[in-house]
Enzyme design. Structure first.
Site, PDB file in Angstrom:
ATOM      1  N   SER A   1       0.874  -1.108  -0.010  1.00  0.00           N
ATOM      2  CA  SER A   1      -0.237   0.671  -0.142  1.00  0.00           C
ATOM      3  C   SER A   1       0.824   1.317   0.444  1.00  0.00           C
ATOM      4  CB  SER A   1      -0.833  -0.132   1.045  1.00  0.00           C
ATOM      5  OG  SER A   1      -1.554  -1.125   1.200  1.00  0.00           O
TER       6      SER A   1
HETATM    7  N1  SAH Z   1      -1.052  -4.336   3.650  1.00  0.00           N
HETATM    8  C1  SAH Z   1      -0.069  -4.937   2.055  1.00  0.00           C
HETATM    9  C2  SAH Z   1      -0.990  -4.611   1.176  1.00  0.00           C
HETATM   10  C3  SAH Z   1      -1.113  -5.712   0.307  1.00  0.00           C
HETATM   11  S1  SAH Z   1      -2.588  -5.337  -1.237  1.00  0.00           S
HETATM   12  C4  SAH Z   1       1.192  -4.411   2.456  1.00  0.00           C
HETATM   13  O1  SAH Z   1       1.622  -3.256   3.224  1.00  0.00           O
HETATM   14  O2  SAH Z   1       1.771  -4.879   1.759  1.00  0.00           O
HETATM   15  C5  SAH Z   1      -3.908  -6.405  -0.165  1.00  0.00           C
HETATM   16  C6  SAH Z   1      -3.604  -7.745   0.165  1.00  0.00           C
HETATM   17  O3  SAH Z   1      -5.021  -8.504   0.302  1.00  0.00           O
HETATM   18  C7  SAH Z   1      -3.159  -8.786  -0.547  1.00  0.00           C
HETATM   19  O4  SAH Z   1      -1.687  -9.373   0.149  1.00  0.00           O
HETATM   20  C8  SAH Z   1      -4.149  -9.490  -0.994  1.00  0.00           C
HETATM   21  O5  SAH Z   1      -3.594 -11.128  -1.899  1.00  0.00           O
HETATM   22  C9  SAH Z   1      -4.590  -9.636   0.313  1.00  0.00           C
HETATM   23  N2  SAH Z   1      -6.140 -10.534  -0.410  1.00  0.00           N
HETATM   24  C10 SAH Z   1      -7.299 -10.119  -0.712  1.00  0.00           C
HETATM   25  N3  SAH Z   1      -8.702 -10.796  -0.690  1.00  0.00           N
HETATM   26  C11 SAH Z   1      -8.132 -10.912  -0.125  1.00  0.00           C
HETATM   27  C12 SAH Z   1      -9.207 -12.255   1.487  1.00  0.00           C
HETATM   28  N4  SAH Z   1     -10.106 -12.433   1.278  1.00  0.00           N
HETATM   29  N5  SAH Z   1      -8.458 -12.778   2.247  1.00  0.00           N
HETATM   30  C13 SAH Z   1      -7.084 -13.007   3.134  1.00  0.00           C
HETATM   31  N6  SAH Z   1      -6.374 -11.535   1.728  1.00  0.00           N
HETATM   32  C14 SAH Z   1      -6.522 -11.145   0.700  1.00  0.00           C
END
Ligand code: SAH
Length: 207
Positions: A57
């Site tokens: 993010s």
């Molecule tokens: N907070 C993270 C942002 C990652 S982007 C950071 O700082 O790096 C969003 C993440 O949500 C991705 O890794 C994606 O795989 C995950 N995601 C999407 N759908 C999901 C679900 N149903 N359950 C758990 N994680 C999920």
């Protein structure tokens, strides 16, 4: 590092005020979460790819979501949905007693765990599962942060929120997402809209 300092100044200019949040954003290195080939951009204020079609993010959004959560009062533990590479997890783990973090992509759960261990943060538990269901075992949570956008707020997350607790969640289809703050009261839920945002979708199932 100059780029890192500049990023913190930008966050302040964009309205982040909580000094604990700013200090932690300054102390946690972002470059360790990012592929070496992209590390020149580690302190730029935008999202970046982390593989598997996912992104780390934007620092401003991480700071904003964390600040909104902490404004709700003393938060003892937090449920995070979407561990990704663990950057938001590291920021939270430096500010609260315990973080429970759920991720649907196995390789990213492993990546996040490795990054958190490298930072010597010992108060995070990871779980490879579909975050639509939350993590009932440790509920209720005074704070829940979701870092991927569902079309509408999953019922399980509302149920796992403690009374007085706060859920920060992006919702809506691509191009029309808003960041919501939902506070659970004795009688129900109070919703407010914080920002227009752009997150990857919250997907169904695990992979
Ligand atoms: N907070 C993270 C942002 C990652 S982007 C950071 O700082 O790096 C969003 C993440 O949500 C991705 O890794 C994606 O795989 C995950 N995601 C999407 N759908 C999901 C679900 N149903 N359950 C758990 N994680 C999920």
């Amino acid at each position: 590092m100059r780029a890192h300092k500049r990023l913190i100044q930008q966050l302040q200019q964009q309205g982040i005020k909580n000094s604990a949040v700013l200090e932690v954003m300054q102390s946690i290195p972002r470059h360790i979460f990012i592929d070496e080939a992209l590390s020149d951009h580690a302190y730029a204020n935008h999202p970046m790819p982390i593989g598997y079609g996912q992104t780390i993010s934007q620092p401003y959004i991480v700071a904003r979501m964390t600040e909104e959560l902490l404004n709700q009062g003393m938060i003892d533990n937090v449920l995070e949905i979407g561990s990704g590479c663990g950057y938001q997890t590291a920021i939270l783990a430096s500010l609260v007693r315990k973080v429970y973090s759920v991720e649907r992509i196995k390789e990213l759960t492993n990546k996040a765990r490795k990054n958190i261990m490298a930072l010597n943060l010992n108060n995070v538990q990871f779980y490879h599962d579909d975050g639509h269901w939350g993590w009932p075992e440790h509920a209720p949570y005074p704070g829940i942060i979701v870092t991927a956008a569902p079309i509408s707020v999953p019922e399980a997350l509302l149920k796992q929120l403690a009374i007085g607790g706060c859920l920060i969640i992006p919702t809506g289809p691509k191009g029309q997402q808003v960041l919501l703050k939902i506070v659970r009261t004795r009688d129900g839920y109070e919703r407010s809209t914080l920002d227009d945002v752009s997150f990857v979708p919250l997907c169904e199932g695990i992979s």
